[in-house]
Design a protein around this motif. Structure first.
Motif, PDB file in Angstrom:
ATOM      1  N   GLU A 198       0.825  -1.214   0.000  1.00  0.00           N
ATOM      2  CA  GLU A 198       0.000   0.000   0.000  1.00  0.00           C
ATOM      3  C   GLU A 198       0.861   1.267   0.000  1.00  0.00           C
ATOM      4  OE1 GLU A 198      -3.972  -1.710   2.304  1.00  0.00           O
ATOM      5  OE2 GLU A 198      -2.415  -0.648   3.440  1.00  0.00           O
ATOM      6  N   GLU A 199       2.071   1.175   0.563  1.00  0.00           N
ATOM      7  CA  GLU A 199       2.958   2.329   0.603  1.00  0.00           C
ATOM      8  C   GLU A 199       3.532   2.649  -0.763  1.00  0.00           C
ATOM      9  OE1 GLU A 199       6.988   3.868   2.953  1.00  0.00           O
ATOM     10  OE2 GLU A 199       6.059   1.952   3.476  1.00  0.00           O
ATOM     11  N   PHE A 200       3.806   1.624  -1.551  1.00  0.00           N
ATOM     12  CA  PHE A 200       4.526   1.846  -2.797  1.00  0.00           C
ATOM     13  C   PHE A 200       3.674   1.721  -4.063  1.00  0.00           C
ATOM     14  CE2 PHE A 200       7.839   0.593   0.241  1.00  0.00           C
ATOM     15  CZ  PHE A 200       8.611   1.737   0.168  1.00  0.00           C
ATOM     16  N   PHE A 201       2.432   1.315  -3.942  1.00  0.00           N
ATOM     17  CA  PHE A 201       1.546   1.206  -5.101  1.00  0.00           C
ATOM     18  C   PHE A 201       0.271   2.000  -4.861  1.00  0.00           C
ATOM     19  CE2 PHE A 201       3.976  -2.790  -5.211  1.00  0.00           C
ATOM     20  CZ  PHE A 201       4.409  -2.806  -6.522  1.00  0.00           C
ATOM     21  N   GLN A 202      -0.342   2.445  -5.959  1.00  0.00           N
ATOM     22  CA  GLN A 202      -1.693   2.990  -5.909  1.00  0.00           C
ATOM     23  C   GLN A 202      -2.683   1.865  -6.209  1.00  0.00           C
ATOM     24  OE1 GLN A 202      -2.591   6.881  -7.821  1.00  0.00           O
ATOM     25  NE2 GLN A 202      -0.540   6.666  -8.699  1.00  0.00           N
ATOM     26  N   ILE A 203      -3.708   1.775  -5.407  1.00  0.00           N
ATOM     27  CA  ILE A 203      -4.756   0.780  -5.656  1.00  0.00           C
ATOM     28  C   ILE A 203      -5.986   1.561  -6.110  1.00  0.00           C
ATOM     29  CG2 ILE A 203      -6.143  -1.058  -4.636  1.00  0.00           C
ATOM     30  CD1 ILE A 203      -3.796  -1.361  -2.578  1.00  0.00           C
TER      31      ILE A 203
ATOM     32  N   ILE B 218     -11.184  -6.129 -18.768  1.00  0.00           N
ATOM     33  CA  ILE B 218     -10.477  -7.179 -18.015  1.00  0.00           C
ATOM     34  C   ILE B 218      -9.571  -6.592 -16.937  1.00  0.00           C
ATOM     35  CG2 ILE B 218     -10.532  -8.710 -20.033  1.00  0.00           C
ATOM     36  CD1 ILE B 218      -7.482  -8.281 -20.260  1.00  0.00           C
ATOM     37  N   ALA B 219      -9.483  -5.242 -16.858  1.00  0.00           N
ATOM     38  CA  ALA B 219      -8.632  -4.587 -15.868  1.00  0.00           C
ATOM     39  C   ALA B 219      -9.513  -3.953 -14.806  1.00  0.00           C
ATOM     40  CB  ALA B 219      -7.745  -3.538 -16.531  1.00  0.00           C
ATOM     41  N   LYS B 220      -9.527  -4.526 -13.611  1.00  0.00           N
ATOM     42  CA  LYS B 220     -10.430  -4.108 -12.543  1.00  0.00           C
ATOM     43  C   LYS B 220      -9.645  -3.675 -11.302  1.00  0.00           C
ATOM     44  CE  LYS B 220     -14.202  -5.356 -14.814  1.00  0.00           C
ATOM     45  NZ  LYS B 220     -15.225  -4.364 -15.240  1.00  0.00           N
ATOM     46  N   LYS B 221     -10.389  -3.153 -10.332  1.00  0.00           N
ATOM     47  CA  LYS B 221      -9.792  -2.839  -9.047  1.00  0.00           C
ATOM     48  C   LYS B 221      -9.496  -4.133  -8.299  1.00  0.00           C
ATOM     49  CE  LYS B 221     -10.590  -0.448  -4.648  1.00  0.00           C
ATOM     50  NZ  LYS B 221     -11.515   0.402  -3.862  1.00  0.00           N
ATOM     51  N   PRO B 222      -8.275  -4.282  -7.757  1.00  0.00           N
ATOM     52  CA  PRO B 222      -7.961  -5.504  -7.009  1.00  0.00           C
ATOM     53  C   PRO B 222      -8.854  -5.631  -5.778  1.00  0.00           C
ATOM     54  CG  PRO B 222      -5.965  -4.272  -7.515  1.00  0.00           C
ATOM     55  CD  PRO B 222      -7.113  -3.375  -7.841  1.00  0.00           C
ATOM     56  N   THR B 223      -9.279  -6.846  -5.490  1.00  0.00           N
ATOM     57  CA  THR B 223     -10.082  -7.078  -4.291  1.00  0.00           C
ATOM     58  C   THR B 223      -9.169  -7.219  -3.072  1.00  0.00           C
ATOM     59  OG1 THR B 223     -10.028  -9.486  -4.490  1.00  0.00           O
ATOM     60  CG2 THR B 223     -11.776  -8.312  -5.704  1.00  0.00           C
TER      61      THR B 223
ATOM     62  N   ILE C  66       0.458   1.756 -10.428  1.00  0.00           N
ATOM     63  CA  ILE C  66      -0.932   1.383 -10.156  1.00  0.00           C
ATOM     64  C   ILE C  66      -1.058  -0.137 -10.170  1.00  0.00           C
ATOM     65  CG2 ILE C  66      -3.268   1.415 -11.145  1.00  0.00           C
ATOM     66  CD1 ILE C  66      -2.592   4.239 -12.203  1.00  0.00           C
ATOM     67  N   LEU C  67      -1.849  -0.666  -9.246  1.00  0.00           N
ATOM     68  CA  LEU C  67      -2.167  -2.095  -9.258  1.00  0.00           C
ATOM     69  C   LEU C  67      -3.560  -2.294  -9.848  1.00  0.00           C
ATOM     70  CD1 LEU C  67      -0.888  -3.428  -5.804  1.00  0.00           C
ATOM     71  CD2 LEU C  67       0.286  -3.401  -8.008  1.00  0.00           C
ATOM     72  N   ARG C  68      -3.658  -3.240 -10.772  1.00  0.00           N
ATOM     73  CA  ARG C  68      -4.958  -3.588 -11.343  1.00  0.00           C
ATOM     74  C   ARG C  68      -5.132  -5.100 -11.327  1.00  0.00           C
ATOM     75  NH1 ARG C  68      -7.429   0.893 -13.401  1.00  0.00           N
ATOM     76  NH2 ARG C  68      -6.145   2.484 -14.443  1.00  0.00           N
ATOM     77  N   ASP C  69      -6.362  -5.516 -11.160  1.00  0.00           N
ATOM     78  CA  ASP C  69      -6.717  -6.934 -11.242  1.00  0.00           C
ATOM     79  C   ASP C  69      -6.997  -7.278 -12.697  1.00  0.00           C
ATOM     80  OD1 ASP C  69      -7.887  -9.447 -11.151  1.00  0.00           O
ATOM     81  OD2 ASP C  69      -9.849  -8.645 -10.552  1.00  0.00           O
ATOM     82  N   LEU C  70      -6.174  -8.137 -13.275  1.00  0.00           N
ATOM     83  CA  LEU C  70      -6.410  -8.599 -14.650  1.00  0.00           C
ATOM     84  C   LEU C  70      -7.232  -9.881 -14.610  1.00  0.00           C
ATOM     85  CD1 LEU C  70      -2.968  -7.969 -16.426  1.00  0.00           C
ATOM     86  CD2 LEU C  70      -4.949  -6.462 -16.181  1.00  0.00           C
ATOM     87  N   LYS C  71      -8.379  -9.831 -15.249  1.00  0.00           N
ATOM     88  CA  LYS C  71      -9.261 -10.998 -15.271  1.00  0.00           C
ATOM     89  C   LYS C  71      -8.696 -12.120 -16.125  1.00  0.00           C
ATOM     90  CE  LYS C  71     -12.195  -9.255 -12.475  1.00  0.00           C
ATOM     91  NZ  LYS C  71     -12.202  -9.755 -11.082  1.00  0.00           N
TER      92      LYS C  71
ATOM     93  N   ILE D 193       9.223  10.283 -22.703  1.00  0.00           N
ATOM     94  CA  ILE D 193       8.435  11.508 -22.665  1.00  0.00           C
ATOM     95  C   ILE D 193       7.120  11.265 -21.941  1.00  0.00           C
ATOM     96  CG2 ILE D 193       9.479  12.256 -24.841  1.00  0.00           C
ATOM     97  CD1 ILE D 193       6.714  11.760 -26.145  1.00  0.00           C
ATOM     98  N   LYS D 194       6.557  12.348 -21.427  1.00  0.00           N
ATOM     99  CA  LYS D 194       5.245  12.266 -20.785  1.00  0.00           C
ATOM    100  C   LYS D 194       4.188  12.169 -21.878  1.00  0.00           C
ATOM    101  CE  LYS D 194       6.086  14.571 -16.363  1.00  0.00           C
ATOM    102  NZ  LYS D 194       5.626  13.422 -15.556  1.00  0.00           N
ATOM    103  N   ALA D 195       3.407  11.121 -21.863  1.00  0.00           N
ATOM    104  CA  ALA D 195       2.356  10.908 -22.861  1.00  0.00           C
ATOM    105  C   ALA D 195       1.378   9.890 -22.301  1.00  0.00           C
ATOM    106  CB  ALA D 195       2.951  10.409 -24.179  1.00  0.00           C
ATOM    107  N   PRO D 196       0.141   9.891 -22.780  1.00  0.00           N
ATOM    108  CA  PRO D 196      -0.853   8.939 -22.266  1.00  0.00           C
ATOM    109  C   PRO D 196      -0.441   7.492 -22.541  1.00  0.00           C
ATOM    110  CG  PRO D 196      -1.895  10.660 -23.595  1.00  0.00           C
ATOM    111  CD  PRO D 196      -0.424  10.775 -23.807  1.00  0.00           C
ATOM    112  N   ILE D 197      -0.795   6.591 -21.617  1.00  0.00           N
ATOM    113  CA  ILE D 197      -0.562   5.166 -21.832  1.00  0.00           C
ATOM    114  C   ILE D 197      -1.886   4.419 -21.711  1.00  0.00           C
ATOM    115  CG2 ILE D 197       1.818   5.263 -20.999  1.00  0.00           C
ATOM    116  CD1 ILE D 197       0.835   4.004 -18.367  1.00  0.00           C
ATOM    117  N   LEU D 198      -1.896   3.183 -22.166  1.00  0.00           N
ATOM    118  CA  LEU D 198      -3.090   2.348 -22.077  1.00  0.00           C
ATOM    119  C   LEU D 198      -3.350   1.970 -20.621  1.00  0.00           C
ATOM    120  CD1 LEU D 198      -2.277  -0.061 -25.045  1.00  0.00           C
ATOM    121  CD2 LEU D 198      -3.651   2.040 -25.121  1.00  0.00           C
ATOM    122  N   MET D 199      -4.598   1.955 -20.249  1.00  0.00           N
ATOM    123  CA  MET D 199      -4.970   1.611 -18.871  1.00  0.00           C
ATOM    124  C   MET D 199      -5.405   0.160 -18.811  1.00  0.00           C
ATOM    125  SD  MET D 199      -6.858   5.213 -17.860  1.00  0.00           S
ATOM    126  CE  MET D 199      -7.628   5.382 -19.468  1.00  0.00           C
ATOM    127  N   ILE D 200      -4.423  -0.724 -19.050  1.00  0.00           N
ATOM    128  CA  ILE D 200      -4.730  -2.147 -19.171  1.00  0.00           C
ATOM    129  C   ILE D 200      -3.934  -3.005 -18.189  1.00  0.00           C
ATOM    130  CG2 ILE D 200      -5.431  -1.937 -21.592  1.00  0.00           C
ATOM    131  CD1 ILE D 200      -2.673  -3.015 -22.386  1.00  0.00           C
TER     132      ILE D 200
END
Length: 498
Positions: A255-260, A269-274, A388-393, A437-444
């Motif tokens: 929790e200290e080093f990642f954003q949930i 298929i990319a969800k909030k981790p439970t 960021i942490l994401r739950d991949l289904k 460079i700073k640019a948008p990335i996929l949220m997957i």
């Protein structure tokens, strides 16, 4: 923010100065003056490793003694300080006996001699370049590889014996020379660490990825590493020892080093981790760390697939979080059984430049960038903000589901380092520099970074592919190609720079 699980070993640096014995009786104070220059070099080098300064070598008998002495000290590199003229017969025996790589230091004490006051003895204190061609010829005919650093000595004070200004620390010729010398010492540190490193190989390769298949003997022969073959049951043994208290502590670390965060707005298929997934990832992370400590691992390549519903499948689904934490602690972890990229990541990490697992994601022709990243472990130390942490289904192309890392490397200079294997069964390193460079990335739930290279994306890819890399490599921060080339030289591994 993390301490390396195993502290890096400092390089063992050999040093000696050369001169002609006949000069000592002819020119009072010359011998002591040159020894003083050698001690100055020793003091500068001591910030970067354990220095073994033999002192002055001035005939072939002393040269043989120096070679044996350097062998007894097990040095990783030898700096030959060309202090004044010396016959090559006084130098060659050192390196015929001790096979450590040799770097000749042609460092003149002054930027300009005082022509009106300079005597022969004074001139001899400044003619270190004179014998270097002779050394080069002798080394070549003896089949001894060498490099030369040219420039100024870089002292901040002038010896009393001198008739000219020897304060050259501010001169660009001194700064450039010492930057190069320091790179050689850092590269020697990589060589020493790898020669004592243990890499784990857990599970197997992703079936069909022919570039991933490994030759463990070749890896040890060219990089010096030991490969410890591990099975999933080795990890399970540690998993069964994990306590609730250890899990709670690991959750706090996560929790200290990642954003949930919440669900991805674009990928179903990319969800909030439970809470249950985070707890499982934390428990597996505890077991991973225990295994690394038990086997004294410096790096890890891993992948596992098994029968549907296999317990090992459930364990491997939680690998990414723990392996990201280990990567940040100096134990780089590479997925799909990619030992070669784990080595590349380790080289970057030893040098303090990160080293994150990556491949080509896509090209952005509007921005002129190539997006690079991967699912799997990410080097938190070079992250642009909290990952960021994401739950991949599902793990695309693989079995299982689990928590993955979504992040990008911070903007600024970056260098890629690939380790590959050639058709003639040798290891090869490939490196190139660019700008993140700073640019948008996929949220997957994957790491991705936009990188702009010197060449148009199509030309860059053509040049990169022509060096036959694997499809993975490490991203490091900073422009480090010169460093990586020196590492390759000391390891006697081919290195291509794009």
């Amino acid at each position: 923010m993390f301490d390396n699980s195993k502290k890096s070993t400092k390089p063992r640096i050999g040093l000696y100065s050369v001169g002609l014995k006949a000069y000592w009786a002819q020119f009072d104070g010359l011998r002591e003056r040159l020894i003083g220059y050698g001690k100055f070099i020793e003091s500068k080098l001591s910030d970067y490793g354990e220095v073994y300064n033999y002192g002055l070598v001035d005939d072939e008998k002393v040269a043989r003694q120096a070679g044996e002495w350097f062998n007894s000290k097990n040095v990783d590199i030898i700096f030959c300080h060309s202090a004044t003229y010396c016959t090559s017969s006084c130098v060659l025996p050192v390196h015929q006996i001790c096979k450590a790589p040799v770097i000749i230091l042609n460092l003149q004490p002054t930027a300009q001699m005082n022509y009106e006051k300079t005597s022969t003895g004074e001139w001899l204190a400044h003619c270190g370049a004179c014998p270097v061609p002779e050394f080069a010829n002798a080394f070549n005919r003896a089949n001894i590889r060498f490099k030369v650093v040219n420039g100024l000595l870089g002292q901040s004070a002038t010896p009393k014996i001198s008739v000219t200004d020897e304060n050259t620390a501010h001169r660009p010729e001194a700064i450039r020379a010492w930057n190069e010398i320091i790179e050689w010492t850092r590269a020697a540190g990589v060589k020493r660490v790898l020669q004592h490193a243990r890499f784990g190989f857990l599970g197997n390769n992703y079936s069909g990825m022919l570039d991933m298949y490994n030759d463990f003997t070749l890896a040890q022969a060219q990089f010096g590493i030991h490969v410890e073959i591990l099975e999933m049951c080795d990890l399970i043994r540690f998993l069964e020892t994990v306590t609730d208290e250890e899990v709670e502590a690991k959750i706090k670390e996560i929790e200290e080093f990642f954003q949930i965060v919440g669900d991805s707005p674009s990928d179903p298929i990319a969800k909030k981790p439970t809470e249950e997934q985070l707890k499982w990832s934390a428990k597996v992370a505890c077991a991973q760390e225990k295994m690394v400590k038990e086997y004294e691992l410096d790096g890890l390549a891993y992948y596992y697939h098994g029968a549907e519903g296999n317990y090992y499948e459930q364990v491997q689904s939680a690998f990414i979080v723990g392996h990201s934490l280990l990567t940040a602690k100096g134990v780089p972890c590479a997925g799909e059984g990619d030992l070669k990229t784990a080595i590349a990541m380790k080289i970057c990490d030893i040098l303090g430049t990160g080293g994150s697992f990556s491949e080509i994601v896509a090209t952005d022709y509007e921005l002129g960038t190539i997006i690079m990243g991967h699912d799997g472990p990410f080097h938190i130390k070079i992250s642009d903000g909290k990952p960021i942490l994401r739950d991949l289904k599902l793990y695309h192309g693989k079995k299982g589901t689990g928590v993955s890392v979504e992040a990008k490397v911070k903007a600024g200079p970056v260098t890629l380092l690939a380790v590959t294997q050639t058709g003639d069964r040798k290891m090869k390193m490939i490196t190139t520099e660019g700008e993140a460079i700073k640019a948008p990335i996929l949220m997957i739930g994957n790491t991705q970074t936009h990188i702009k290279f010197k060449y148009h994306p199509d030309e860059f890819m053509g040049r990169w592919f022509n060096e036959y890399p694997t499809h993975h490599w490490a991203i490091s921060v900073g422009h480090n190609a010169s460093l990586f080339e020196k590492v390759a030289y000391l390891l006697d591994v081919e290195c291509a720079k794009i």
